[in-house]
Design a protein around this motif. Structure first.
Motif, PDB file in Angstrom:
ATOM      1  N   GLU A 104      -5.262  -1.402   6.323  1.00  0.00           N
ATOM      2  CA  GLU A 104      -6.676  -1.795   6.311  1.00  0.00           C
ATOM      3  C   GLU A 104      -7.024  -2.562   5.041  1.00  0.00           C
ATOM      4  N   ALA A 105      -6.385  -2.197   3.920  1.00  0.00           N
ATOM      5  CA  ALA A 105      -6.637  -2.899   2.652  1.00  0.00           C
ATOM      6  C   ALA A 105      -6.165  -4.348   2.731  1.00  0.00           C
ATOM      7  N   LEU A 106      -5.057  -4.586   3.407  1.00  0.00           N
ATOM      8  CA  LEU A 106      -4.549  -5.956   3.573  1.00  0.00           C
ATOM      9  C   LEU A 106      -5.472  -6.776   4.475  1.00  0.00           C
ATOM     10  N   LYS A 107      -5.971  -6.138   5.497  1.00  0.00           N
ATOM     11  CA  LYS A 107      -6.912  -6.817   6.384  1.00  0.00           C
ATOM     12  C   LYS A 107      -8.174  -7.197   5.610  1.00  0.00           C
ATOM     13  N   ALA A 108      -8.668  -6.263   4.806  1.00  0.00           N
ATOM     14  CA  ALA A 108      -9.878  -6.524   4.027  1.00  0.00           C
ATOM     15  C   ALA A 108      -9.650  -7.614   2.987  1.00  0.00           C
ATOM     16  N   GLU A 152       2.713   4.502  12.111  1.00  0.00           N
ATOM     17  CA  GLU A 152       1.254   4.497  11.984  1.00  0.00           C
ATOM     18  C   GLU A 152       0.767   3.171  11.417  1.00  0.00           C
ATOM     19  N   ALA A 153       1.509   2.637  10.447  1.00  0.00           N
ATOM     20  CA  ALA A 153       1.156   1.338   9.870  1.00  0.00           C
ATOM     21  C   ALA A 153       1.248   0.237  10.918  1.00  0.00           C
ATOM     22  N   ALA A 154       2.292   0.297  11.733  1.00  0.00           N
ATOM     23  CA  ALA A 154       2.464  -0.703  12.792  1.00  0.00           C
ATOM     24  C   ALA A 154       1.336  -0.604  13.818  1.00  0.00           C
ATOM     25  N   LYS A 155       0.980   0.611  14.158  1.00  0.00           N
ATOM     26  CA  LYS A 155      -0.121   0.833  15.108  1.00  0.00           C
ATOM     27  C   LYS A 155      -1.443   0.318  14.554  1.00  0.00           C
ATOM     28  N   ALA A 156      -1.686   0.584  13.282  1.00  0.00           N
ATOM     29  CA  ALA A 156      -2.927   0.137  12.641  1.00  0.00           C
ATOM     30  C   ALA A 156      -2.986  -1.386  12.594  1.00  0.00           C
ATOM     31  N   ALA A 157      -1.876  -2.016  12.265  1.00  0.00           N
ATOM     32  CA  ALA A 157      -1.835  -3.478  12.193  1.00  0.00           C
ATOM     33  C   ALA A 157      -2.157  -4.092  13.546  1.00  0.00           C
ATOM     34  N   LYS A 158      -1.586  -3.530  14.590  1.00  0.00           N
ATOM     35  CA  LYS A 158      -1.846  -4.043  15.939  1.00  0.00           C
ATOM     36  C   LYS A 158      -3.319  -3.900  16.305  1.00  0.00           C
ATOM     37  N   SER A 159      -3.890  -2.756  15.959  1.00  0.00           N
ATOM     38  CA  SER A 159      -5.294  -2.518  16.311  1.00  0.00           C
ATOM     39  C   SER A 159      -6.234  -3.453  15.556  1.00  0.00           C
ATOM     40  N   LEU A 160      -5.786  -3.932  14.381  1.00  0.00           N
ATOM     41  CA  LEU A 160      -6.614  -4.834  13.571  1.00  0.00           C
ATOM     42  C   LEU A 160      -6.285  -6.302  13.821  1.00  0.00           C
ATOM     43  N   GLY A 161      -5.381  -6.570  14.740  1.00  0.00           N
ATOM     44  CA  GLY A 161      -5.023  -7.950  15.066  1.00  0.00           C
ATOM     45  C   GLY A 161      -4.142  -8.620  14.036  1.00  0.00           C
ATOM     46  N   ASP A 176      22.371  -3.338  11.158  1.00  0.00           N
ATOM     47  CA  ASP A 176      21.341  -4.368  11.317  1.00  0.00           C
ATOM     48  C   ASP A 176      20.852  -4.415  12.756  1.00  0.00           C
ATOM     49  N   GLU A 177      21.771  -4.289  13.673  1.00  0.00           N
ATOM     50  CA  GLU A 177      21.418  -4.321  15.094  1.00  0.00           C
ATOM     51  C   GLU A 177      20.548  -3.127  15.460  1.00  0.00           C
ATOM     52  N   LEU A 178      20.894  -1.953  14.947  1.00  0.00           N
ATOM     53  CA  LEU A 178      20.122  -0.739  15.232  1.00  0.00           C
ATOM     54  C   LEU A 178      18.721  -0.834  14.655  1.00  0.00           C
ATOM     55  N   VAL A 179      18.609  -1.357  13.437  1.00  0.00           N
ATOM     56  CA  VAL A 179      17.300  -1.487  12.787  1.00  0.00           C
ATOM     57  C   VAL A 179      16.437  -2.510  13.521  1.00  0.00           C
ATOM     58  N   ALA A 180      17.019  -3.643  13.901  1.00  0.00           N
ATOM     59  CA  ALA A 180      16.256  -4.668  14.615  1.00  0.00           C
ATOM     60  C   ALA A 180      15.705  -4.122  15.927  1.00  0.00           C
ATOM     61  N   GLU A 181      16.506  -3.369  16.633  1.00  0.00           N
ATOM     62  CA  GLU A 181      16.060  -2.777  17.900  1.00  0.00           C
ATOM     63  C   GLU A 181      14.926  -1.783  17.660  1.00  0.00           C
ATOM     64  N   GLU A 182      15.036  -1.012  16.598  1.00  0.00           N
ATOM     65  CA  GLU A 182      14.020  -0.012  16.275  1.00  0.00           C
ATOM     66  C   GLU A 182      12.699  -0.665  15.873  1.00  0.00           C
ATOM     67  N   LEU A 183      12.775  -1.707  15.060  1.00  0.00           N
ATOM     68  CA  LEU A 183      11.566  -2.413  14.635  1.00  0.00           C
ATOM     69  C   LEU A 183      10.849  -3.035  15.828  1.00  0.00           C
ATOM     70  N   SER A 184      11.613  -3.622  16.723  1.00  0.00           N
ATOM     71  CA  SER A 184      11.022  -4.216  17.917  1.00  0.00           C
ATOM     72  C   SER A 184      10.317  -3.161  18.757  1.00  0.00           C
ATOM     73  N   ALA A 185      10.928  -1.989  18.847  1.00  0.00           N
ATOM     74  CA  ALA A 185      10.374  -0.919  19.682  1.00  0.00           C
ATOM     75  C   ALA A 185       9.026  -0.417  19.159  1.00  0.00           C
ATOM     76  N   ILE A 186       8.812  -0.463  17.837  1.00  0.00           N
ATOM     77  CA  ILE A 186       7.537   0.039  17.306  1.00  0.00           C
ATOM     78  C   ILE A 186       6.515  -1.083  17.113  1.00  0.00           C
ATOM     79  N   GLY A 187       6.862  -2.297  17.550  1.00  0.00           N
ATOM     80  CA  GLY A 187       5.848  -3.347  17.626  1.00  0.00           C
ATOM     81  C   GLY A 187       5.959  -4.498  16.667  1.00  0.00           C
ATOM     82  N   PHE A 188       7.021  -4.593  15.867  1.00  0.00           N
ATOM     83  CA  PHE A 188       7.131  -5.732  14.946  1.00  0.00           C
ATOM     84  C   PHE A 188       7.298  -7.030  15.725  1.00  0.00           C
ATOM     85  N   ASP A 189       6.605  -8.049  15.248  1.00  0.00           N
ATOM     86  CA  ASP A 189       6.608  -9.344  15.936  1.00  0.00           C
ATOM     87  C   ASP A 189       7.741 -10.261  15.486  1.00  0.00           C
ATOM     88  N   GLU A 190       8.150 -10.121  14.233  1.00  0.00           N
ATOM     89  CA  GLU A 190       9.167 -11.027  13.725  1.00  0.00           C
ATOM     90  C   GLU A 190      10.009 -10.382  12.637  1.00  0.00           C
TER      91      GLU A 190
END
Length: 325
Positions: A104-108, A152-161, A176-190
């Motif tokens: 939220e601080a980054l959004k603000a 929770e941070a990923a969820k908050a970021a999504k909710s704030l656009g 690296d492959e395991l981490v990339a798959e995990e990040l994608s699963a929790i909503g990372f865009d890039e």
């Protein structure tokens, strides 16, 4: 009176050699006729293929159809050039709520994206990854960001656009492959991949290895997009131009390491390779720890019509006009 001897003709006898060859020839003729009849009978009783005859082109098409389908071309969206990502520092967070507050601080502050360092300066993982724990069978250190805090941070970021951007140093291993798959699963865009900044000269072999690495990550990462970060010297070398094209064709955008740049360095880069910034959607990877220097560099980039930023250290408080003060 002359007397003539009477001539008595000898009885004609056919040479044995001729007789022998005639017999052999007769046998060969008979055997040929017999063999021909046998082959004829087999041919007449063989089922006939009445399907269409394949032309050379048809044969080539069939052969190509058995190969792996061609990869879909990577989309280079100009919107990537407008991302201003503040560093999401969760190292001091104590629980999911504080992780939410950090977003939220980054959004603000005016950012339209958050940048999370998946690995630290030594290439070590910064969060407690369940996938890596299962793979290594080792419990994550208590000093790491918990997985719940990251989710929770990923969820908050999504909710704030806010766009979710991750930065990872490559090890080119299964982790690296395991981490990339995990990040994608929790909503990372890039995911921006670092670790190739030491390479300032490329060749086809290195391009093949780098692109193969990205393909490996892409195969487990759903819709997540990728970029590769290189040093400024890499982009400045004319001999690298054809290799940059090949790498860019396999990533959505490219990044440039400017974490150690002074204001003058940043100005020189902006002037020297302004075409590359536009052609490859180059995103500057910046340090935000020195707020004064960060503000000066941001002003230099803005003056060269470079709007993208991604901070990988403490975020700079943004003003109302462009992202940073």
């Amino acid at each position: 009176m002359k007397k003539y001897r009477t001539y008595t003709a000898k009885k004609f006898r056919m040479p044995r050699r001729i007789i022998f060859f005639c017999v052999v020839a007769l046998i060969i003729i008979v055997l040929t006729v017999i063999l021909g009849n046998v082959l004829k009978n087999k041919l007449e009783n063989t089922p006939r293929d009445t399907s269409d005859i394949l032309t050379t082109t048809d044969s080539a098409d069939k052969e190509n159809s058995d190969k792996e389908p061609e990869k879909e071309p990577v989309i280079h969206d100009e919107a990537f050039g407008g991302i201003v990502a503040g560093c999401l520092d969760l190292s001091a967070a104590e629980g999911p709520q504080e992780a939410n507050n950090a977003v939220e601080a980054l959004k603000a502050a005016g950012y339209n994206a958050v940048s999370f360092n998946v690995t630290d300066g030594n290439g070590m993982i910064t969060y407690a990854s369940p996938a890596l724990e299962e793979y290594s069978r080792l419990t994550a250190s208590d000093d790491l960001v918990t997985f719940d805090e990251l989710k929770e941070a990923a969820k908050a970021a999504k909710s704030l656009g806010l766009r979710l951007c991750a930065v990872m140093t490559a090890t080119e291993g299964i982790c690296d492959e395991l981490v990339a798959e995990e990040l994608s699963a929790i909503g990372f865009d890039e995911l921006c991949v670092r670790g190739f900044e030491e390479y300032t000269q490329f060749d086809n072999e290195l391009v093949s290895r780098v692109n193969g690495y990205i393909d490996m990550l892409r195969g487990v990462s759903g819709e997540m997009v990728f970029s590769l970060c290189f040093d400024g010297e890499f982009y400045k070398a004319p001999s690298n131009a054809p290799y940059i094209e090949k790498v860019y064709a396999n990533t959505e955008f490219l990044a440039i390491d400017m974490t150690e740049c002074s204001t003058q360095d940043a100005l020189a880069l902006a002037e020297d390779i302004v075409g590359s910034f536009n052609a490859y959607l180059l995103r500057p990877i910046l340090s935000g720890s020195d707020s004064e220097r960060a503000a000066e560099i941001s002003e230099v980039l803005t003056g060269s019509s470079i709007t993208a930023r991604q901070y990988v250290s403490a975020p700079v408080i943004a003003d109302d006009n462009g992202g940073e003060d």
